[in-house]
Design an enzyme around this catalytic site. Structure first.
Site, PDB file in Angstrom:
ATOM      1  N   HIS A   1      13.092  -7.782  33.070  1.00 48.40           N
ATOM      2  CA  HIS A   1      12.298  -8.737  33.847  1.00 48.40           C
ATOM      3  C   HIS A   1      10.834  -8.303  33.945  1.00 48.40           C
ATOM      4  CE1 HIS A   1      11.574 -11.880  36.794  1.00 48.40           C
ATOM      5  NE2 HIS A   1      11.020 -10.965  37.594  1.00 48.40           N
TER       6      HIS A   1
ATOM      7  N   THR B   1       4.017 -13.052  40.818  1.00 50.72           N
ATOM      8  CA  THR B   1       2.980 -12.795  39.821  1.00 50.72           C
ATOM      9  C   THR B   1       2.930 -13.868  38.736  1.00 50.72           C
ATOM     10  OG1 THR B   1       3.060 -10.440  40.291  1.00 50.72           O
ATOM     11  CG2 THR B   1       2.157 -11.071  38.157  1.00 50.72           C
TER      12      THR B   1
ATOM     13  N   VAL C   1       3.616  -5.750  39.788  1.00 48.80           N
ATOM     14  CA  VAL C   1       4.929  -5.763  39.151  1.00 48.80           C
ATOM     15  C   VAL C   1       5.360  -4.310  38.995  1.00 48.80           C
ATOM     16  CG1 VAL C   1       6.281  -6.631  37.218  1.00 48.80           C
ATOM     17  CG2 VAL C   1       4.169  -7.810  37.866  1.00 48.80           C
TER      18      VAL C   1
END
Length: 145
Positions: free
Chosen positions: A83, A53, A76
């Site tokens: 993260h 991404t 995601v």
């Protein structure tokens, strides 16, 4: 929506993150199908694959000059580390910057979900396909002015 004659001449790029490919590929397929259903010819649809991404922004920036709109597709899924926050912030800021400084719209079709099921629900599941929504948004934005 613009006429099919207008859409036949327009070019669209779809940038797809390979990370979480079960989800992103389904979204990309939805976007491609939607563009074609609205009259965009197959040879005017460019699909570029990137590893993840974060890389969407760079690839989108390289496609802006040659296309009427660019769709970035990623997914995601929140994990146990920060993260998730860094990746989401990076791609959001990157796409915002491209849109504020460029003349080609970059459409944000990035899922940010708490778990895989939420992503699947949005990639052709019970909540639709966000790739389809991204394609419709791309057509509208490419023809807004």
């Amino acid at each position: 929506m613009p006429s099919a004659d207008v859409l036949k001449r327009q070019r669209y790029a779809i940038i797809v993150a390979d990370w979480n490919s079960e989800i992103t590929y389904a979204m990309a397929e939805g976007a491609i199908t939607t563009l074609r259903e609205h009259g965009v010819t197959e040879e005017h649809i460019t699909v570029v694959h990137v590893p993840g991404t974060v890389e969407l922004t760079y690839a989108a920036s390289r496609q802006m000059d040659d296309n009427d709109a660019v769709i970035v597709i990623g997914c995601v899924i929140k994990g146990d580390t920060p993260h998730f926050d860094y990746v989401c912030q990076s791609v959001t800021q990157g796409v915002t910057l491209l849109n504020s400084e460029g003349t080609t719209p970059v459409i944000f079709s990035v899922l940010t979900t708490l778990d895989k099921q939420q992503a699947l629900d949005r990639a052709g599941g019970k909540l639709g396909n966000k790739g389809v929504e991204g394609a419709v948004t791309a057509i509208r934005m490419a023809n807004i002015f």
